[in-house]
Design a protein around this motif. Structure first.
Motif, PDB file in Angstrom:
ATOM      1  N   THR A 167       0.726  -0.928   0.031  1.00  0.00           N
ATOM      2  CA  THR A 167       0.054  -0.050   0.108  1.00  0.00           C
ATOM      3  C   THR A 167       1.060   1.065   0.249  1.00  0.00           C
ATOM      4  O   THR A 167       2.571   1.051  -0.076  1.00  0.00           O
ATOM      5  CB  THR A 167      -1.164   0.004   1.563  1.00  0.00           C
ATOM      6  OG1 THR A 167       0.277  -0.467   2.239  1.00  0.00           O
ATOM      7  CG2 THR A 167      -2.097  -0.646   1.123  1.00  0.00           C
ATOM      8  N   THR A 227       0.980   4.903   1.788  1.00  0.00           N
ATOM      9  CA  THR A 227       0.710   6.033   3.044  1.00  0.00           C
ATOM     10  C   THR A 227       2.140   6.991   2.324  1.00  0.00           C
ATOM     11  O   THR A 227       2.340   7.255   1.565  1.00  0.00           O
ATOM     12  CB  THR A 227       0.477   5.398   3.581  1.00  0.00           C
ATOM     13  OG1 THR A 227       0.366   6.070   4.717  1.00  0.00           O
ATOM     14  CG2 THR A 227       2.361   5.235   3.998  1.00  0.00           C
ATOM     15  N   GLN A 228       1.630   8.334   3.874  1.00  0.00           N
ATOM     16  CA  GLN A 228       1.964   9.348   3.358  1.00  0.00           C
ATOM     17  C   GLN A 228       3.134   9.225   4.361  1.00  0.00           C
ATOM     18  O   GLN A 228       3.973   8.572   4.914  1.00  0.00           O
ATOM     19  CB  GLN A 228       1.674  10.472   3.808  1.00  0.00           C
ATOM     20  CG  GLN A 228       2.258  11.765   3.963  1.00  0.00           C
ATOM     21  CD  GLN A 228       2.000  12.972   3.386  1.00  0.00           C
ATOM     22  OE1 GLN A 228       0.998  12.198   2.345  1.00  0.00           O
ATOM     23  NE2 GLN A 228       3.250  13.576   2.893  1.00  0.00           N
ATOM     24  N   LYS A 255       4.695  10.933  -0.951  1.00  0.00           N
ATOM     25  CA  LYS A 255       3.949   9.025  -0.961  1.00  0.00           C
ATOM     26  C   LYS A 255       4.984   7.936  -0.508  1.00  0.00           C
ATOM     27  O   LYS A 255       6.176   8.308  -0.925  1.00  0.00           O
ATOM     28  CB  LYS A 255       2.990   8.754  -2.179  1.00  0.00           C
ATOM     29  CG  LYS A 255       1.674   9.402  -1.690  1.00  0.00           C
ATOM     30  CD  LYS A 255       0.470   9.084  -0.766  1.00  0.00           C
ATOM     31  CE  LYS A 255      -0.847   9.241  -1.250  1.00  0.00           C
ATOM     32  NZ  LYS A 255      -1.817   8.771  -2.842  1.00  0.00           N
ATOM     33  N   GLN A 273       4.308   0.940   2.140  1.00  0.00           N
ATOM     34  CA  GLN A 273       4.315   0.212   3.375  1.00  0.00           C
ATOM     35  C   GLN A 273       3.680  -0.722   3.113  1.00  0.00           C
ATOM     36  O   GLN A 273       3.625  -1.561   1.860  1.00  0.00           O
ATOM     37  CB  GLN A 273       3.104   0.760   3.743  1.00  0.00           C
ATOM     38  CG  GLN A 273       2.809   0.048   5.129  1.00  0.00           C
ATOM     39  CD  GLN A 273       1.632   0.698   6.212  1.00  0.00           C
ATOM     40  OE1 GLN A 273       0.923   2.093   5.690  1.00  0.00           O
ATOM     41  NE2 GLN A 273       1.851   1.298   7.900  1.00  0.00           N
TER      42      GLN A 273
END
Length: 301
Positions: free
Chosen positions: A121, A123-124, A129, A132
């Protein structure tokens, strides 16, 4: 009149242009003689004005008249800016993964990645970005299978790692304990370790005070039989004097697990996040490590 005899005398008098009419002359003996003045009549000559002969002039074809172009405003000339350290490093950039919702190599060299496993995935992260990992997937850059890392090699990455509970975990590598390969991992309950494998002895750097659950910047370099690690721009450790000075070709590059040759274990997968992974074909310096760290600071999402 004393026997004087008058003779008839005719004079030819020509007066230019003027013609006179003959006059009658009466003599004393009442005889009339005709005294006439004869004017020579000349035919008037036609007076012509001598024209100057001229050479015919060459007739030229009229030139096409073009419409004047509007004046353009001169463009402002900008002075080229000197190259920064990061600009200079880009000349030796092999691959760059920014993980902006994809696994593309944004360096333009085509070392794109694929997901192996159930997926990852996004994420920030500190720089947009980040990718993860949840302990069940890895990334594989197949094109590196044909690349020889040679005598100089470095990588830079942002890392936020969850401590392993059992076994060890792999971060990034191009093999597993095979000659000519390199590997970043954490052993079970052990230190953060970076190893370069060749003919024994291998070059291994252990970082005992590695920080978990926070973003850090790691730079690793190999060159001249030496290996060096920088954490957040600061020298962490250096080892030297390997019996080899060149890395060969292993497999492709693996991110998020132990490398090829050690994927049969279920404890080798990474838990945590990574961002801004860069691989270089040169030996980065201490100044380069500081420059990279400063560029990415602060390391907060």
């Amino acid at each position: 009149m004393n026997g004087l005899k008058l003779h008839h005398i005719t004079h030819r008098v020509t007066t230019p242009h003027q013609v006179t009419t003959p006059h009658q002359v009466t003599t004393l003996d009442d005889k009339t003689i005709s005294l006439s003045t004869t004017q020579q009549v000349t035919t008037p000559q036609q007076v012509t004005t001598q024209q100057k002969l001229t050479t015919p002039q060459q007739v030229t074809t009229p030139q096409q008249v073009t419409t004047p172009q509007p004046l353009t405003t001169p463009q402002q000339v900008t002075t080229p800016q000197p190259l920064t350290t990061l600009d200079a490093l880009n000349f030796n950039l092999l691959a760059h993964y920014s993980f902006e919702d994809n696994l593309n190599d944004v360096s333009g060299n085509g070392y794109d990645g694929d997901v192996v496993g159930s997926g990852v995935t996004y994420t920030q992260g500190p720089q947009g970005k980040a990718v993860q990992f949840n302990g069940n997937s890895r990334l594989y850059m197949e094109k590196f299978e044909t690349y020889n890392f040679g005598s100089e090699f470095s990588f830079s990455l942002l890392l936020n790692c969850v401590p392993p509970t059992t076994g060890g975990i792999g971060f990034i590598s191009n093999g597993f304990q095979n000659s000519g390969t390199w590997e970043v991992k954490i052993k079970s309950n052990g230190p953060f370790r970076i190893s370069v494998f060749g003919p024994p002895p291998e070059l291994t750097i252990d970082i005992a005070d590695f920080r978990f659950n926070e973003w850090i910047h790691v730079v690793f370099t190999f060159g001249g039989k030496n290996s060096t690690v920088y954490i957040n721009g600061v020298l962490a450790d250096r080892v030297c004097c390997a019996d080899f000075d060149s890395l060969g070709r292993g497999s492709g590059v693996t991110i998020g697990a132990f490398g090829t040759g050690h994927l049969d274990r279920d404890d080798g997968y990474f838990y945590g996040m990574m961002d801004e992974i860069k691989l270089y074909s040169t030996n980065l310096t201490a100044d380069d490590a500081v420059e990279l760290f400063n560029y990415y600071s602060p390391l907060t999402p």
